[in-house]
Design an enzyme around this catalytic site. Structure first.
Site, mmCIF file in Angstrom:
data_model
loop_
_atom_site.group_PDB
_atom_site.id
_atom_site.type_symbol
_atom_site.label_atom_id
_atom_site.label_comp_id
_atom_site.label_asym_id
_atom_site.label_seq_id
_atom_site.Cartn_x
_atom_site.Cartn_y
_atom_site.Cartn_z
ATOM 1 N N LYS A 1 0.007 30.854 2.103
ATOM 2 C CA LYS A 1 0.631 31.235 0.830
ATOM 3 C C LYS A 1 0.367 30.180 -0.243
ATOM 4 O O LYS A 1 0.224 30.514 -1.408
ATOM 5 C CB LYS A 1 2.126 31.517 1.001
ATOM 6 C CG LYS A 1 2.929 30.376 1.555
ATOM 7 C CD LYS A 1 4.214 30.874 2.193
ATOM 8 C CE LYS A 1 4.612 29.936 3.327
ATOM 9 N NZ LYS A 1 5.442 30.520 4.332
ATOM 10 N N LYS B 1 -8.059 28.945 5.894
ATOM 11 C CA LYS B 1 -7.047 29.672 6.650
ATOM 12 C C LYS B 1 -6.140 30.412 5.662
ATOM 13 O O LYS B 1 -5.863 29.897 4.580
ATOM 14 C CB LYS B 1 -6.227 28.621 7.410
ATOM 15 C CG LYS B 1 -5.276 29.141 8.423
ATOM 16 C CD LYS B 1 -4.405 28.005 8.934
ATOM 17 C CE LYS B 1 -3.317 27.691 7.947
ATOM 18 N NZ LYS B 1 -2.028 27.313 8.484
ATOM 19 N N LYS C 1 -0.751 17.290 4.035
ATOM 20 C CA LYS C 1 0.315 17.426 3.030
ATOM 21 C C LYS C 1 0.422 16.163 2.166
ATOM 22 O O LYS C 1 0.766 16.250 0.984
ATOM 23 C CB LYS C 1 1.654 17.754 3.697
ATOM 24 C CG LYS C 1 1.701 19.190 4.199
ATOM 25 C CD LYS C 1 3.105 19.643 4.543
ATOM 26 C CE LYS C 1 3.109 21.095 4.986
ATOM 27 N NZ LYS C 1 4.337 21.496 5.654
HETATM 28 P P1 AMP Z 1 4.159 28.654 8.145
HETATM 29 O O1 AMP Z 1 4.123 29.771 7.189
HETATM 30 O O2 AMP Z 1 3.118 27.622 7.886
HETATM 31 O O3 AMP Z 1 5.578 28.105 8.341
HETATM 32 O O4 AMP Z 1 3.745 29.253 9.568
HETATM 33 C C1 AMP Z 1 4.586 30.054 10.359
HETATM 34 C C2 AMP Z 1 3.827 30.463 11.604
HETATM 35 O O5 AMP Z 1 2.695 31.269 11.263
HETATM 36 C C3 AMP Z 1 3.272 29.273 12.405
HETATM 37 O O6 AMP Z 1 3.371 29.552 13.785
HETATM 38 C C4 AMP Z 1 1.834 29.209 11.971
HETATM 39 O O7 AMP Z 1 1.001 28.602 12.935
HETATM 40 C C5 AMP Z 1 1.504 30.685 11.788
HETATM 41 N N1 AMP Z 1 0.418 30.858 10.793
HETATM 42 C C6 AMP Z 1 0.443 30.468 9.494
HETATM 43 N N2 AMP Z 1 -0.717 30.790 8.876
HETATM 44 C C7 AMP Z 1 -1.493 31.395 9.818
HETATM 45 C C8 AMP Z 1 -2.832 31.951 9.803
HETATM 46 N N3 AMP Z 1 -3.569 31.975 8.709
HETATM 47 N N4 AMP Z 1 -3.299 32.483 10.956
HETATM 48 C C9 AMP Z 1 -2.542 32.490 12.080
HETATM 49 N N5 AMP Z 1 -1.298 31.978 12.162
HETATM 50 C C10 AMP Z 1 -0.762 31.441 11.042
#
Ligand code: AMP
Ligand code: TRP
Length: 326
Positions: free
Chosen positions: A194, A191, A111
């Site tokens: 968004k 990965k 980040k």
């Molecule tokens: P975030 O949107 O980054 O706050 O992620 C929320 C949750 O979704 C966290 O537990 C992340 O580890 C999981 N997560 C986010 N992106 C992925 C992805 N591409 N594959 C699997 N898990 C994800």
């Protein structure tokens, strides 16, 4: 029942990576754990955002999670900033955290690189607030995607350091990964995320899903319809694993290897299957959006329940620290 804690940021479009990596696991564990789910709005302050959208996005995140199966009768759903003890415990844990460890966190480094104009102390301290989230409820199990494993290991270290210095207050937490801990994005390289725009959102309508898949990367060896491909090198195939039946998987594998099917045929079946999973979720989401008072009530009750535990644990923490509490 063991206690589980997890959090998600209210930063807009939740996607099928979030669903498969985290939210679906959360919905599946409601009967086996005492579950707490937190919309971590304080964490979201560490990146620039539009203040006029934050409240709406926070409630939206509640509604999406409920639509995905988080039944508020079986778990506690609440908003981080509603329970002040998260920030209070963060400050206390700061005092047992070496700066060097925070500087080594992958997410901080990433980040800082992607937002060089805003490398703030909150971004640096982010994992300590996350540790506070979990430890405030004495969470033992933390269901997350694999990008968060380092933060959960860090939280365990913080608990150990606190316990070693002040006595045994916190249990040691562990990450719980789903069968899809790292869902790849439609670009086939990164990965799903968004911020990279390589995602299928949980709320995407059917035609948008079909359009996004139509332009998604496949095995680069398949330049023409008649070129054979290797499914294990294809990101679309990896998505089939989560949405398709064994028969469909076999059809994809064979058809790809012998060029019996084209990429568009394969993507069409995947699109149908994703749409079939998302349609009932989207219907529940639309119902909840039509009456946001439901989500408002859920988080008000959730905060009251979370608060009771947070107050009790903070009393224990202050006692261990030897603070004068009057
Ligand atoms: P975030 O949107 O980054 O706050 O992620 C929320 C949750 O979704 C966290 O537990 C992340 O580890 C999981 N997560 C986010 N992106 C992925 C992805 N591409 N594959 C699997 N898990 C994800
Ligand atoms: N950092 C997590 C993410 O970006 C969100 C989060 C905050 C979290 N606090 C948490 C996850 C506590 C698990 C437990 O996805």
């Amino acid at each position: 029942m063991k206690r589980s804690f997890s959090g998600i940021q209210p930063t807009g479009d939740l996607h099928i990576g979030n669903y498969l990596g985290a939210i679906k696991t959360w919905a599946d564990m409601l009967d086996r754990y005492e579950c707490f789910f937190c919309i971590v709005d304080l964490h979201a302050l560490t990146i620039k955002y539009d203040t006029s959208l934050m409240a709406q996005r926070t409630l939206d995140a509640v509604a999406v999670n409920m639509a995905c199966g988080l039944d508020p009768k079986k778990c506690t759903i609440f908003i981080q900033s509603h329970v002040k003890e998260h920030a209070e415990l963060c400050w206390i844990l700061d005092s047992v955290t070496p700066m060097g460890e925070l500087g080594r966190m992958t997410q901080f480094k990433e980040k800082s690189k992607s937002h060089p104009e805003n490398v703030n102390v909150g971004l640096f301290n982010y994992p300590v607030l996350q540790a506070a989230d979990i430890l405030l409820y004495k969470g033992e199990v933390v269901p997350v995607g694999d990008d968060q494993v380092q933060h959960i290991e860090f939280s365990r270290e913080v608990a150990r350091k606190f316990n070693a210095a002040y006595g045994p207050v916190f249990p040691e937490c562990q990450a719980l990964l789903s069968n899809a801990p790292r869902v790849m994005g439609l670009d086939g390289v990164n990965k799903m995320s968004k911020s990279l725009g390589n995602h299928i959102a949980i709320a995407d309508p059917a035609d948008v899903i079909r359009k996004k898949l139509a332009t998604a990367k496949t095995d680069p060896a398949r330049k023409r319809r008649t070129d054979p491909g290797e499914p294990t090198k294809c990101n679309i195939y990896s998505l089939h694993q989560f949405f398709s039946t064994p028969e469909q998987m076999q059809w994809v594998e064979e058809g790809c290897r012998n060029a019996g099917i084209g990429c568009l045929d394969c993507k069409g079946v995947l699109a149908d299957n994703i749409i079939a999973v998302l349609t009932p979720i989207q219907a529940r989401y639309a119902e909840l959006k039509a009456d946001m008072n439901i989500a408002r009530r859920v988080v008000a009750e959730g905060a009251a329940r979370a608060q009771r535990i947070a107050s009790a644990v903070m009393a224990e923490v202050k006692d261990a620290l030897g603070l004068y509490t009057g």
